[in-house]
Every structure is written in C-alpha cells, then in structure tokens.
Design a protein around this motif. Structure first.
Motif, PDB file in Angstrom:
ATOM      1  N   PRO A 337      60.818  18.140  25.526  1.00  0.00           N
ATOM      2  CA  PRO A 337      59.328  18.767  25.331  1.00  0.00           C
ATOM      3  C   PRO A 337      58.334  17.976  25.707  1.00  0.00           C
ATOM      4  N   ALA A 338      58.344  16.731  25.372  1.00  0.00           N
ATOM      5  CA  ALA A 338      57.177  15.858  25.629  1.00  0.00           C
ATOM      6  C   ALA A 338      57.185  15.662  26.988  1.00  0.00           C
ATOM      7  N   ARG A 339      58.141  15.640  27.928  1.00  0.00           N
ATOM      8  CA  ARG A 339      57.906  15.263  29.346  1.00  0.00           C
ATOM      9  C   ARG A 339      57.395  16.700  29.921  1.00  0.00           C
ATOM     10  N   SER A 340      57.813  18.037  29.200  1.00  0.00           N
ATOM     11  CA  SER A 340      57.374  19.103  29.873  1.00  0.00           C
ATOM     12  C   SER A 340      55.909  19.275  29.812  1.00  0.00           C
ATOM     13  N   ARG A 341      55.515  18.982  28.620  1.00  0.00           N
ATOM     14  CA  ARG A 341      53.963  19.337  28.133  1.00  0.00           C
ATOM     15  C   ARG A 341      53.339  18.300  29.142  1.00  0.00           C
ATOM     16  N   ALA A 342      53.768  16.989  29.176  1.00  0.00           N
ATOM     17  CA  ALA A 342      52.866  16.087  29.981  1.00  0.00           C
ATOM     18  C   ALA A 342      52.930  16.539  31.458  1.00  0.00           C
ATOM     19  N   THR A 343      53.622  17.156  32.059  1.00  0.00           N
ATOM     20  CA  THR A 343      53.665  17.856  33.372  1.00  0.00           C
ATOM     21  C   THR A 343      53.169  19.121  33.472  1.00  0.00           C
ATOM     22  N   GLY A 344      52.753  19.577  32.465  1.00  0.00           N
ATOM     23  CA  GLY A 344      52.118  21.137  32.475  1.00  0.00           C
ATOM     24  C   GLY A 344      53.002  22.094  32.476  1.00  0.00           C
ATOM     25  N   GLY A 345      54.370  22.064  32.331  1.00  0.00           N
ATOM     26  CA  GLY A 345      55.455  22.919  32.392  1.00  0.00           C
ATOM     27  C   GLY A 345      55.306  24.136  31.125  1.00  0.00           C
ATOM     28  N   THR A 346      55.560  25.345  31.443  1.00  0.00           N
ATOM     29  CA  THR A 346      55.344  26.432  30.809  1.00  0.00           C
ATOM     30  C   THR A 346      56.684  26.485  29.934  1.00  0.00           C
ATOM     31  N   GLY A 347      57.870  26.216  30.217  1.00  0.00           N
ATOM     32  CA  GLY A 347      59.026  26.631  29.560  1.00  0.00           C
ATOM     33  C   GLY A 347      59.646  27.938  30.150  1.00  0.00           C
ATOM     34  N   LEU A 348      59.168  28.785  31.116  1.00  0.00           N
ATOM     35  CA  LEU A 348      59.365  29.847  31.407  1.00  0.00           C
ATOM     36  C   LEU A 348      59.988  29.877  32.953  1.00  0.00           C
ATOM     37  N   GLY A 349      59.920  28.784  33.615  1.00  0.00           N
ATOM     38  CA  GLY A 349      59.915  28.998  35.065  1.00  0.00           C
ATOM     39  C   GLY A 349      61.517  29.061  35.350  1.00  0.00           C
ATOM     40  N   LEU A 350      62.490  28.448  34.613  1.00  0.00           N
ATOM     41  CA  LEU A 350      63.954  28.958  34.707  1.00  0.00           C
ATOM     42  C   LEU A 350      64.508  30.117  34.342  1.00  0.00           C
ATOM     43  N   ALA A 351      63.831  30.591  33.321  1.00  0.00           N
ATOM     44  CA  ALA A 351      64.159  32.079  32.946  1.00  0.00           C
ATOM     45  C   ALA A 351      63.321  33.053  33.838  1.00  0.00           C
ATOM     46  N   ILE A 352      62.453  32.754  34.649  1.00  0.00           N
ATOM     47  CA  ILE A 352      61.756  33.808  35.705  1.00  0.00           C
ATOM     48  C   ILE A 352      62.878  33.505  36.860  1.00  0.00           C
ATOM     49  N   VAL A 353      63.381  32.386  37.157  1.00  0.00           N
ATOM     50  CA  VAL A 353      64.558  32.283  38.201  1.00  0.00           C
ATOM     51  C   VAL A 353      65.742  32.951  38.140  1.00  0.00           C
ATOM     52  N   LYS A 354      66.238  33.052  36.747  1.00  0.00           N
ATOM     53  CA  LYS A 354      67.153  33.873  36.302  1.00  0.00           C
ATOM     54  C   LYS A 354      67.159  35.265  36.364  1.00  0.00           C
ATOM     55  N   HIS A 355      66.186  35.783  36.046  1.00  0.00           N
ATOM     56  CA  HIS A 355      65.904  37.201  36.304  1.00  0.00           C
ATOM     57  C   HIS A 355      65.467  37.673  37.623  1.00  0.00           C
ATOM     58  N   VAL A 356      64.779  36.690  38.492  1.00  0.00           N
ATOM     59  CA  VAL A 356      64.621  37.062  39.885  1.00  0.00           C
ATOM     60  C   VAL A 356      66.097  37.358  40.509  1.00  0.00           C
ATOM     61  N   LEU A 357      66.909  36.087  40.326  1.00  0.00           N
ATOM     62  CA  LEU A 357      68.071  36.409  40.967  1.00  0.00           C
ATOM     63  C   LEU A 357      69.143  37.790  40.340  1.00  0.00           C
TER      64      LEU A 357
END
Length: 409
Positions: A337-357
């Motif tokens: 979590p700390a690294r994701s927040r530092a890089t501005g990640g939302t935590g939704l990117g991989l979920a979006i990939v899964k649903h797109v595929l």
C-alpha cells in the motif's frame, strides 16, 4: 422451486402417506383394468398396459427428489419422513437425522404456528461450497413440518464484496479530498510566500490528479461490470494496441528511469474494442513501471499460441508472493500500500484489466517470483478462431521474454 409450489406438493405428499397410500392403491387398482384406446382414425388399438403409468404417489416422489432446493419433511417425533438428495448435500439431514438447528426451528414453528428462517451454514470452515445455507421452516399441520434450504454462498460473497467495495471507495475518495482541503488552507496561510504557495499548489495538483484518476477508473470499472452497454467489437490490430499503449506510458517510464523493450510487430488481429484494450495494456505497463527499481527494464512481447494471442508485460521488480497472487486482481487490493500511494496508484488498474479481458472472451494470467519479477499476460482469442474450452499453455518466463524483446521505446 417456489416455496408455495414445494409446500403444496409436500402437503399432498404427506396427506397421501398419512392416508396409507390410498390414492396410490386406487390408481394401482385402476391400472390393472385393461382398456382399449381409440386411435385418431376412429379405430381401436391394442390394450395399453397401465402398469407402465406411474401412480400419483410415485409422481409426487419424483417431484420431491428433483426439487432444486434441499427439502425435508419431519414428523412430530423428529424423524425424517421424506428428504431429497439436495437436503443431504446442504446438511439439512445427516445420517438420517435432521440438523439440530433445523429441529429446534421446527419445534419453535410447532409452538407458535408461524414459519421461521434458520441459518444452517456449516459450523466448520469449508473451502468448498456450500459455505452458507439458509432454510425456511413451515408447519404442515398435525405436528409435521417442512424444511426448505437453499445455498446462499454466492449471495453472501457478493454482499461482502459490495460492502468492501463501498468502504474502499469511501476511503480512497476521502483521502485526496481531505488532502486538497488541508493544502488549500496551507496556501491561504502562506499567501505572502511565493515559494510555499508553489510547493502547496504542486501538492494540490498531484492530489487532484489522483482524485481524477480514481473517478475515471471507477467509471470505467462500472462500465465494464455491466452498468453500461459495451461497444460492438471490431477487428483490432494488436501492433497498433501495443504502439499506442507504449506511447501513453513513455512519460511514466522516463520519469522512473525505466527502459521499455518491445519485440517486433507480429501482424496479429483480434476482435475487440481498441480503446479498452489499450487501457488494459497501459495499466499493465504502468503497473510494471511502478514496481520496478530505477534503471530496470520492462519488456512487452506478443505471440500466437494456438487459438490465442498473448501480450505479455514482464518486469524485473520485487515480485509477488504466492499468497497474494490470487488477490492482485481484486479492487483496491495492494501488495504494498505505501508504494502504491507513493506512485499514485488507485488499486483499480488490475481489476480493470481483468474485466476488459473477460468482456473480450479472454483472460489475464500472472507469473511471479519474489525477488525475480512478474509477468502479466493478456490472452485474447484469435480473430475468427474457435477457442478451446480447456487451454493451459505454459506461461511466459521473464528470462525468456527478455530474450524475445528486441528494441526499446
């Protein structure tokens, strides 16, 4: 089966049993009377053997056994009069005896005459379904009761997912909104100091950008999960998807000091929506950049594997522990979590990939080893190809991908 239908059937079945099979006997006697059937042409045919026709009691038994839910009829003594196979599967009946919770509910129903619900979920943890069972107990009269149980595992899981999603969205939205408010106050307090105003304004811009990205990805995820009709699929050039995705990720790569290598164009095509496929691949590339150390490299490769087209994104980063690999595609799940927040990640990117595929008839697969890196592979059906239901090709290995990826962006 609706409760009313099951109840009506059970009432008739129990009545037939209590009468001593009188109806069945009557039909049985009638079935022994040979008769002639008149043909459609007006003549008579040979006598029909009525012994092949099931009695009413037999038909009721068949309906009872084929009921979709677990159904059991209990006598006043607590003995199981009737029970279908599903009742045993759901734990309503075990070793010929009713579940103690079901029998306690039956006694309560007999005492007050009103139907009630009872939780018959397994008391011990089960990795396999059913993990949640709810039953309705109804009186039948004369001390008899019927227990109708249903597997509610999926309902419970979806409700838990919904609660977690709402809680996570609330938290994720609250954080940047609160930060913007505090930074705006800091700007007002430092109005006479241009250096401080610039510093706080830069932070406001970063938080507002993060908030905008979160809202955008929430809208995209809502669209992909059925809230909005997806566009019609058309022929899409895989090379164009890779080229556009890398162009959009180039600034992030340069800022992080990451080199992106890519293999040669393959001339492959899929049926899909170009915008969604680019979004999915950009998310994978951005994720690889975020979890790679400075001066590392990220490779993007594409290949034809049977009836599938695979686009693999490989990093040489920290890797993902085995216990986290199944959860990385969940909304808002973060390995760090700390690294994701530092890089501005939302935590939704991989979920979006899964649903797109998933909306393209494909899937995303993960290979990862802590300390070595990770490979995320988008798998899409070849345009016009018949995709086999079971296809488990070997997943790409980072070392192999490094050799296949030639040029850099």
């Amino acid at each position: 089966m609706p409760h009313v239908t099951v109840l009506a059937f059970v009432l008739v079945a129990v009545a037939a049993l209590l009468v001593g099979g009188g109806v069945g006997l009557l039909l049985g006697l009638r079935s022994r009377r040979p008769g002639r059937t008149r043909s459609r042409t007006g003549g008579t045919s040979r006598p029909r053997d009525r012994r092949d026709v099931p009695t009413l009691a037999e038909l009721l038994q068949r309906v009872f056994r084929s009921a979709g839910g677990g159904t059991a009829v209990l006598a006043p003594s607590g003995d199981v009069v009737l029970a279908n196979a599903r009742a045993t599967e759901l734990g309503v009946v075990r070793d010929g005896r009713p579940d103690p919770r079901a029998w306690a509910a039956c006694q309560q129903v007999l005492a007050d005459g009103s139907p009630c619900e009872v939780d018959l979920s397994p008391l011990e943890y089960r990795a396999r379904r059913p993990t949640a069972v709810v039953a309705t107990v109804r009186p039948l009269g004369d001390g008899f009761t019927v227990v109708e149980a249903a597997d509610t595992s999926e309902v419970v899981r979806l409700e838990a997912t919904r609660r977690d999603f709402v809680a996570n969205v609330s938290h994720e939205l609250k954080t940047p909104v609160g930060a913007v408010g505090l930074l705006a106050e800091a700007v007002l307090d430092a109005a006479d100091d241009p250096v401080e105003v610039h510093r706080f304004a830069s932070k406001i811009l970063r938080e507002s950008t993060r908030l905008g990205s979160l809202v955008t990805e929430l809208i995209a995820l809502s669209r992909l999960t059925g809230a909005e009709k997806l566009p019609e699929l058309a022929a899409v050039d895989v090379d164009d998807v890779v080229e556009e995705s890398l162009a959009r990720a180039r600034l992030s790569a340069e800022a992080a000091g990451i080199e992106i290598t890519v293999d040669d164009p393959a001339g492959l095509k899929v049926d899909g929506d170009r915008t969604l496929l680019v979004t999915a691949l950009v998310n994978l590339v951005e994720n690889a950049i975020a979890y790679s150390p400075p001066e590392a490299s990220v490779s993007v490769t594409r290949r034809l594997a049977g009836a599938w087209i695979e686009i693999a994104v490989t990093d040489r980063g920290i890797g993902i522990a085995p216990e986290h690999q199944e959860r990385v595609f969940e909304r808002f799940f973060r390995v760090d979590p700390a690294r994701s927040r530092a890089t501005g990640g939302t935590g939704l990117g991989l979920a979006i990939v899964k649903h797109v595929l998933a909306n393209h008839g494909g899937e995303v697969r993960l290979w990862s080893r802590p300390g070595t890196g990770s490979t995320f592979t988008m798998r899409l059906p070849v345009r016009g190809a018949d995709v086999p239901e079971t296809d488990t090709p070997e997943l790409p290995d980072p070392a192999a991908d490094a050799g296949r990826a030639g040029g850099s962006t």
